[in-house]
Write a protein that holds these residues in place. Structure first.
Motif, PDB file in Angstrom:
ATOM      1  N   ASP A 107      11.449  12.812 -10.648  1.00  0.00           N
ATOM      2  CA  ASP A 107      11.747  11.910 -11.763  1.00  0.00           C
ATOM      3  C   ASP A 107      10.975  13.386 -12.320  1.00  0.00           C
ATOM      4  OD1 ASP A 107      13.059   9.808 -11.185  1.00  0.00           O
ATOM      5  OD2 ASP A 107      11.858   8.153 -11.911  1.00  0.00           O
ATOM      6  N   ALA A 108      10.400  14.068 -12.911  1.00  0.00           N
ATOM      7  CA  ALA A 108      10.022  14.320 -13.408  1.00  0.00           C
ATOM      8  C   ALA A 108      10.490  16.169 -13.567  1.00  0.00           C
ATOM      9  CB  ALA A 108       8.060  14.911 -13.099  1.00  0.00           C
ATOM     10  N   ARG A 109      10.693  16.374 -11.716  1.00  0.00           N
ATOM     11  CA  ARG A 109      11.049  17.107 -11.084  1.00  0.00           C
ATOM     12  C   ARG A 109      12.255  17.306 -11.899  1.00  0.00           C
ATOM     13  NH1 ARG A 109      13.739  18.678  -6.364  1.00  0.00           N
ATOM     14  NH2 ARG A 109      14.352  21.177  -5.981  1.00  0.00           N
ATOM     15  N   ASN A 110      13.163  16.543 -11.849  1.00  0.00           N
ATOM     16  CA  ASN A 110      14.584  16.578 -12.609  1.00  0.00           C
ATOM     17  C   ASN A 110      14.646  16.578 -14.029  1.00  0.00           C
ATOM     18  OD1 ASN A 110      15.840  15.763  -9.754  1.00  0.00           O
ATOM     19  ND2 ASN A 110      15.926  13.488  -9.487  1.00  0.00           N
ATOM     20  N   GLU A 111      13.420  16.224 -14.585  1.00  0.00           N
ATOM     21  CA  GLU A 111      13.380  16.203 -16.326  1.00  0.00           C
ATOM     22  C   GLU A 111      13.122  17.618 -16.173  1.00  0.00           C
ATOM     23  OE1 GLU A 111      10.636  13.249 -17.436  1.00  0.00           O
ATOM     24  OE2 GLU A 111      11.946  11.375 -17.432  1.00  0.00           O
ATOM     25  N   SER A 112      12.703  17.809 -15.195  1.00  0.00           N
ATOM     26  CA  SER A 112      12.047  19.621 -15.209  1.00  0.00           C
ATOM     27  C   SER A 112      13.556  20.610 -15.568  1.00  0.00           C
ATOM     28  CB  SER A 112      11.163  20.289 -14.595  1.00  0.00           C
ATOM     29  OG  SER A 112      11.115  21.803 -14.760  1.00  0.00           O
ATOM     30  N   ILE A 113      13.970  20.405 -15.129  1.00  0.00           N
ATOM     31  CA  ILE A 113      15.157  20.841 -14.278  1.00  0.00           C
ATOM     32  C   ILE A 113      16.803  21.134 -15.234  1.00  0.00           C
ATOM     33  CG2 ILE A 113      17.715  21.004 -12.792  1.00  0.00           C
ATOM     34  CD1 ILE A 113      16.134  20.314 -10.573  1.00  0.00           C
ATOM     35  N   VAL A 146       0.361  -1.143  -0.252  1.00  0.00           N
ATOM     36  CA  VAL A 146       0.219   0.193   0.001  1.00  0.00           C
ATOM     37  C   VAL A 146       1.426   0.831   0.376  1.00  0.00           C
ATOM     38  CG1 VAL A 146      -1.487   1.426   1.358  1.00  0.00           C
ATOM     39  CG2 VAL A 146      -1.887  -0.842   1.305  1.00  0.00           C
ATOM     40  N   LEU A 147       2.004   1.818   0.898  1.00  0.00           N
ATOM     41  CA  LEU A 147       3.156   2.780   0.607  1.00  0.00           C
ATOM     42  C   LEU A 147       3.973   2.750  -0.662  1.00  0.00           C
ATOM     43  CD1 LEU A 147       4.602   2.063   4.317  1.00  0.00           C
ATOM     44  CD2 LEU A 147       2.419   4.070   3.575  1.00  0.00           C
ATOM     45  N   ASN A 148       3.862   1.805  -1.650  1.00  0.00           N
ATOM     46  CA  ASN A 148       4.841   1.474  -2.543  1.00  0.00           C
ATOM     47  C   ASN A 148       3.593   1.900  -3.212  1.00  0.00           C
ATOM     48  OD1 ASN A 148       6.494   0.788  -4.348  1.00  0.00           O
ATOM     49  ND2 ASN A 148       6.269  -1.080  -4.742  1.00  0.00           N
ATOM     50  N   VAL A 149       2.180   1.490  -3.336  1.00  0.00           N
ATOM     51  CA  VAL A 149       1.569   2.077  -4.517  1.00  0.00           C
ATOM     52  C   VAL A 149       0.587   3.547  -4.475  1.00  0.00           C
ATOM     53  CG1 VAL A 149      -0.859   1.861  -5.813  1.00  0.00           C
ATOM     54  CG2 VAL A 149       0.474  -0.009  -5.150  1.00  0.00           C
ATOM     55  N   MET A 150       0.991   3.921  -2.965  1.00  0.00           N
ATOM     56  CA  MET A 150       0.408   4.869  -2.704  1.00  0.00           C
ATOM     57  C   MET A 150       1.147   6.497  -2.265  1.00  0.00           C
ATOM     58  SD  MET A 150      -2.862   4.173  -0.078  1.00  0.00           S
ATOM     59  CE  MET A 150      -4.377   4.885  -1.200  1.00  0.00           C
ATOM     60  N   LEU A 151       2.025   6.028  -1.838  1.00  0.00           N
ATOM     61  CA  LEU A 151       3.327   7.005  -1.255  1.00  0.00           C
ATOM     62  C   LEU A 151       4.620   7.357  -2.616  1.00  0.00           C
ATOM     63  CD1 LEU A 151       3.779   9.165   0.565  1.00  0.00           C
ATOM     64  CD2 LEU A 151       4.548   7.300   2.013  1.00  0.00           C
ATOM     65  N   TYR A 152       5.300   6.048  -2.705  1.00  0.00           N
ATOM     66  CA  TYR A 152       6.957   5.883  -3.234  1.00  0.00           C
ATOM     67  C   TYR A 152       6.615   6.549  -4.223  1.00  0.00           C
ATOM     68  CZ  TYR A 152       7.569   4.293   1.434  1.00  0.00           C
ATOM     69  OH  TYR A 152       8.304   4.245   3.190  1.00  0.00           O
ATOM     70  N   LYS A 153       5.343   5.601  -5.055  1.00  0.00           N
ATOM     71  CA  LYS A 153       5.766   5.437  -6.671  1.00  0.00           C
ATOM     72  C   LYS A 153       5.307   7.315  -6.428  1.00  0.00           C
ATOM     73  CE  LYS A 153       4.938   1.030  -7.635  1.00  0.00           C
ATOM     74  NZ  LYS A 153       4.119   0.115  -9.205  1.00  0.00           N
ATOM     75  N   PRO A 154       3.645   7.015  -5.780  1.00  0.00           N
ATOM     76  CA  PRO A 154       4.062   8.428  -6.648  1.00  0.00           C
ATOM     77  C   PRO A 154       5.174   9.706  -6.298  1.00  0.00           C
ATOM     78  CG  PRO A 154       2.088   7.902  -6.132  1.00  0.00           C
ATOM     79  CD  PRO A 154       2.784   7.047  -6.024  1.00  0.00           C
ATOM     80  N   VAL A 155       5.705   9.893  -5.561  1.00  0.00           N
ATOM     81  CA  VAL A 155       6.282  10.154  -4.965  1.00  0.00           C
ATOM     82  C   VAL A 155       8.020  10.278  -6.027  1.00  0.00           C
ATOM     83  CG1 VAL A 155       8.354  11.228  -3.356  1.00  0.00           C
ATOM     84  CG2 VAL A 155       6.080  10.291  -2.139  1.00  0.00           C
ATOM     85  N   LEU A 156       8.528   8.972  -6.401  1.00  0.00           N
ATOM     86  CA  LEU A 156       9.992   8.651  -7.144  1.00  0.00           C
ATOM     87  C   LEU A 156       8.991   9.742  -8.468  1.00  0.00           C
ATOM     88  CD1 LEU A 156      10.360   5.416  -6.254  1.00  0.00           C
ATOM     89  CD2 LEU A 156      11.567   7.750  -5.680  1.00  0.00           C
ATOM     90  N   ALA A 157       7.779   9.205  -9.048  1.00  0.00           N
ATOM     91  CA  ALA A 157       7.577   9.542 -10.337  1.00  0.00           C
ATOM     92  C   ALA A 157       7.700  11.737  -9.854  1.00  0.00           C
ATOM     93  CB  ALA A 157       6.450   9.606 -10.639  1.00  0.00           C
ATOM     94  N   PHE A 158       7.268  12.217  -8.613  1.00  0.00           N
ATOM     95  CA  PHE A 158       7.144  13.632  -8.883  1.00  0.00           C
ATOM     96  C   PHE A 158       9.101  14.202  -8.716  1.00  0.00           C
ATOM     97  CE2 PHE A 158       8.034  17.164  -6.314  1.00  0.00           C
ATOM     98  CZ  PHE A 158       7.454  18.534  -7.025  1.00  0.00           C
TER      99      PHE A 158
END
Length: 140
Positions: free
Chosen positions: A36-42, A22-34
């Protein structure tokens, strides 16, 4: 004493694994996706910044070239204006010099004419002056 209860141990393991899922699906994956998106944006912003820096340098070089060309044109226009003004002044000076020379020649001609007239008047009145001078000397 403490004893290990296998159904409780199994339930604890299942709850732990369920919590991790549940933590992986609801917390870790969105945080990691955010992240990664932030790093790509940078990275994208850095590339854009470098590109804009290159564009800015190109624009600045173009502006400097335009300014150099404008300065050259200004110098040419200024030189042409100075040359034209110099020619006009030289023409005016030459014209005025010619006028003054003509006036000077006219003055010399008038002076020569007056000199001749005065000489002829004096020559005509010379006998009167001689008589007057003899009369003055006779009285002395």
């Amino acid at each position: 004493m403490l004893s290990i209860d296998p159904p409780l141990l199994l339930l604890t393991v299942v709850v732990f694994l369920g919590l991790i899922y549940v933590l992986n699906v609801m917390l870790y994956k969105p945080v990691l996706a955010f992240i990664d998106a932030r790093n790509e944006s940078i990275v994208k912003d850095e590339k854009n910044l470098l590109k804009q820096g290159d564009d800015t340098k190109a624009y600045q070089d173009e502006a400097n070239a335009i300014l150099a060309q404008a300065r050259t044109e200004v110098a040419n226009i200024k030189a042409a204006a100075i040359a034209k003004a110099s020619e006009e002044v030289a023409a005016r000076v030459a014209e005025r010099k010619a006028d003054l020379e003509a006036e000077y020649k006219e003055f010399l001609a008038n002076l020569d004419a007056e000199n001749k007239e005065l000489a002829s008047d004096l020559a005509a009145k010379l006998p009167e002056f001689r008589d007057s001078l003899r009369a003055s000397l006779a009285r002395l």
